[in-house]
Enzyme design. Sequence first.
Site, short mmCIF file in Angstrom:
data_model
loop_
_atom_site.label_atom_id
_atom_site.label_comp_id
_atom_site.label_asym_id
_atom_site.label_seq_id
_atom_site.Cartn_x
_atom_site.Cartn_y
_atom_site.Cartn_z
N CYS A 5 0.84 -1.21 0.00
CA CYS A 5 0.00 0.00 0.00
C CYS A 5 0.88 1.26 0.00
O CYS A 5 0.55 2.24 -0.68
CB CYS A 5 -0.95 0.00 1.19
SG CYS A 5 -2.39 -1.06 0.95
N GLY A 86 4.29 -19.52 2.42
CA GLY A 86 5.38 -18.62 2.07
C GLY A 86 4.99 -17.17 1.88
O GLY A 86 5.79 -16.37 1.40
N HIS A 93 -0.81 -10.56 -4.02
CA HIS A 93 0.03 -10.27 -5.19
C HIS A 93 0.28 -11.56 -5.94
O HIS A 93 0.35 -12.63 -5.37
CB HIS A 93 1.36 -9.63 -4.78
CG HIS A 93 2.08 -10.38 -3.70
ND1 HIS A 93 1.69 -10.31 -2.38
CD2 HIS A 93 3.12 -11.24 -3.74
CE1 HIS A 93 2.48 -11.09 -1.65
NE2 HIS A 93 3.36 -11.67 -2.45
P1 AMP Z 1 5.37 -13.37 -0.72
O1 AMP Z 1 6.50 -13.96 0.08
O2 AMP Z 1 4.68 -14.32 -1.63
O3 AMP Z 1 4.41 -12.62 0.20
O4 AMP Z 1 6.03 -12.31 -1.68
C1 AMP Z 1 6.44 -11.05 -1.26
C2 AMP Z 1 7.47 -10.61 -2.23
O5 AMP Z 1 7.62 -9.20 -2.13
C3 AMP Z 1 8.86 -11.22 -2.01
O6 AMP Z 1 9.24 -11.93 -3.17
C4 AMP Z 1 9.74 -10.01 -1.74
O7 AMP Z 1 11.03 -10.15 -2.31
C5 AMP Z 1 8.95 -8.88 -2.37
N1 AMP Z 1 9.15 -7.56 -1.81
C6 AMP Z 1 9.18 -7.22 -0.51
N2 AMP Z 1 9.37 -5.89 -0.37
C7 AMP Z 1 9.45 -5.40 -1.63
C8 AMP Z 1 9.65 -4.09 -2.18
N3 AMP Z 1 9.80 -3.02 -1.40
N4 AMP Z 1 9.69 -3.94 -3.52
C9 AMP Z 1 9.55 -5.03 -4.33
N5 AMP Z 1 9.36 -6.28 -3.88
C10 AMP Z 1 9.31 -6.46 -2.55
ZN ZN Z 2 -1.77 -3.24 1.39
#
Ligand code: AMP
Ligand code: ZN
Length: 107
Positions: A5, A86, A93
């Site tokens: 967000c 995970g 997303h």
């Molecule tokens: P999940 O573990 O499926 O919730 O995926 C979250 C993803 O968000 C992970 O692959 C992280 O590397 C990625 N992530 C976390 N913070 C950021 C950020 N600031 N910008 C881009 N990706 C991010």
């Molecule tokens: Zn959010």
Amino acid sequence: MCIFCQIINKEIPSAPVYEDANVLVIPDISPQAPLHWLIIPKIHTESLSSVLPDQALACLLVIQRLVKEKAVKDYRIVVNTGAEAGQSVPHLHFHLLSGRSLAWPPG
Ligand code: AMP
Ligand code: ZN
């Protein structure tokens, strides 16, 4: 407010691959493949179990559009849901992964 967000609200800078009224696409900060993008619905919701149908559909249509535009042939969509699966960011997303051979089943 969750980190996605904050990115959607431009409180944290990002380099969007794609953006429209409903969806933001950004490169994953820790890429697990040569192409690793996150397709994020703009309305905060934790998972597919709670997302508004229009928001979910908007994400899928953006995926379809981007893979066509960028000629991404072989790819995987992943939606980690819940800690055991995970999920580390509590905002729905879709991971789009491509550019290398991907093992199946996942670990
Ligand atoms: P999940 O573990 O499926 O919730 O995926 C979250 C993803 O968000 C992970 O692959 C992280 O590397 C990625 N992530 C976390 N913070 C950021 C950020 N600031 N910008 C881009 N990706 C991010
Ligand atoms: Zn959010």
